[in-house]
Scaffold this active site. Structure first.
Site, PDB file in Angstrom:
ATOM      1  N   LYS A  69       0.810  -1.218   0.000  1.00  0.00           N
ATOM      2  CA  LYS A  69       0.000   0.000   0.000  1.00  0.00           C
ATOM      3  C   LYS A  69       0.845   1.272   0.000  1.00  0.00           C
ATOM      4  O   LYS A  69       0.518   2.252  -0.679  1.00  0.00           O
ATOM      5  CB  LYS A  69      -0.956  -0.007   1.189  1.00  0.00           C
ATOM      6  CG  LYS A  69      -2.012  -1.100   1.095  1.00  0.00           C
ATOM      7  CD  LYS A  69      -2.965  -1.074   2.274  1.00  0.00           C
ATOM      8  CE  LYS A  69      -3.996  -2.193   2.159  1.00  0.00           C
ATOM      9  NZ  LYS A  69      -4.982  -2.177   3.245  1.00  0.00           N
ATOM     10  N   ASP A 105      -9.911   2.310   2.668  1.00  0.00           N
ATOM     11  CA  ASP A 105      -9.932   1.467   3.866  1.00  0.00           C
ATOM     12  C   ASP A 105     -10.708   2.112   5.004  1.00  0.00           C
ATOM     13  O   ASP A 105     -11.564   1.482   5.641  1.00  0.00           O
ATOM     14  CB  ASP A 105      -8.505   1.162   4.330  1.00  0.00           C
ATOM     15  CG  ASP A 105      -7.848   0.056   3.529  1.00  0.00           C
ATOM     16  OD1 ASP A 105      -8.568  -0.756   2.924  1.00  0.00           O
ATOM     17  OD2 ASP A 105      -6.600   0.007   3.518  1.00  0.00           O
TER      18      ASP A 105
END
Length: 284
Positions: A69, A105
């Site tokens: 990420k 997220d």
């Protein structure tokens, strides 16, 4: 049939466990959108080259999971404000020959907790365990959801300091030392974003003095990876215990909306995955 230019994928290492292809296939069937979505293994040292090859073959967007990420953030020409705050990207969109990055997220976690479960995060004192890509993704959204205070603890304290500095809210977000957890008081929200439970690691351990009668305990992981923390939370008397499956489905829906302009109904997809709980074996 999907066209060659409508290719999407999830990138991670390892990635064979990923539920993302199943989730996006369900979203595509529900919305009538043709979709070719694959799981692509990308070792960190080869991620940039693999992503470039994917784009050259018609890739239009992707999801990014562990441990890529933060690397994805560095490969984007443009990033959203929430990705910038996180310093991490979990959603890629191909625009004008360049990668644009976002981070869904945090939005996925908050939507699961407040929408699906009807929980109110406002006014809660929150403890965030971990400071990697997953923690960085959810921290800004927790603050936006109205928590009173965010305490970030990581076994490498410099990473916790960096995350708190990036959040830019010194009156509400603070970093503390892991070995000083017993002196931090109690919390109404505890979010585990550590690697406890991955790769056969030992169970999760923390002082039960962190828990009070209202504590909501959340693991951003799901399945077997979440078991150590969830077991600790139940043993400590947490009022509500939640794993990361709902967050996974909700963040995927946010990505799907970015790519296709429509947000699917996550309820049936979540329920179908929960019913197949024996297959939920790891984390994303």
């Amino acid at each position: 049939m999907p066209t060659p230019t409508s290719r999407y994928a999830v990138f991670g290492h390892p990635i064979s466990h990923s539920l993302s292809p199943r989730i996006h296939a369900a979203f595509a069937a529900q919305t009538g959108i043709a979709l070719d979505y694959a799981a692509i293994d990308a070792p960190p040292e080869r991620f940039a080259a693999i992503l470039e090859a994917f784009a050259a073959a018609g890739g239009r967007g992707g999801n990014v999971t562990l441990p890529l990420k933060e690397a994805a953030f560095a490969l984007c020409t443009q990033v959203s404000e929430r990705a910038r705050l996180a310093g991490a990207v979990n959603t890629l969109v191909r625009n004008d020959g360049q990668w644009h990055g976002d981070n869904t997220d945090g939005a996925g976690l908050v939507r699961d907790l407040t929408g699906r479960r009807g929980l109110d995060l406002r006014g809660r004192r929150a403890l965030l365990l971990g400071a990697g890509g997953a923690a960085r993704g959810v921290a800004p959204a927790l603050l936006d959801a109205g928590i009173l205070e965010l305490v970030v603890v990581n076994r490498t304290p410099e990473r916790a300091d960096a995350l708190v500095d990036a959040l830019g809210q010194p009156k509400r977000a603070h970093s503390r030392y892991w070995n000083d957890l017993s002196n931090q008081g109690d919390f109404e929200l505890i979010v585990n974003a550590t690697s406890a439970g991955r790769n056969g690691s030992a169970g999760f351990s923390a002082p039960f003095t962190l828990v009070n009668s209202r504590t909501l305990a959340v693991d951003v992981n799901y399945g077997q990876v979440a078991v150590p923390f969830l077991a600790w939370a139940r043993a400590g008397g947490c009022r509500t215990v939640v794993d990361g499956l709902g967050m996974l489905v909700e963040q995927a829906a946010e990505s799907f909306k970015l790519w296709h302009g429509v947000r699917p109904d996550t309820g049936p997809v979540y329920e179908a995955l929960r019913a197949r709980g024996d297959n939920l074996v790891t984390a994303e």
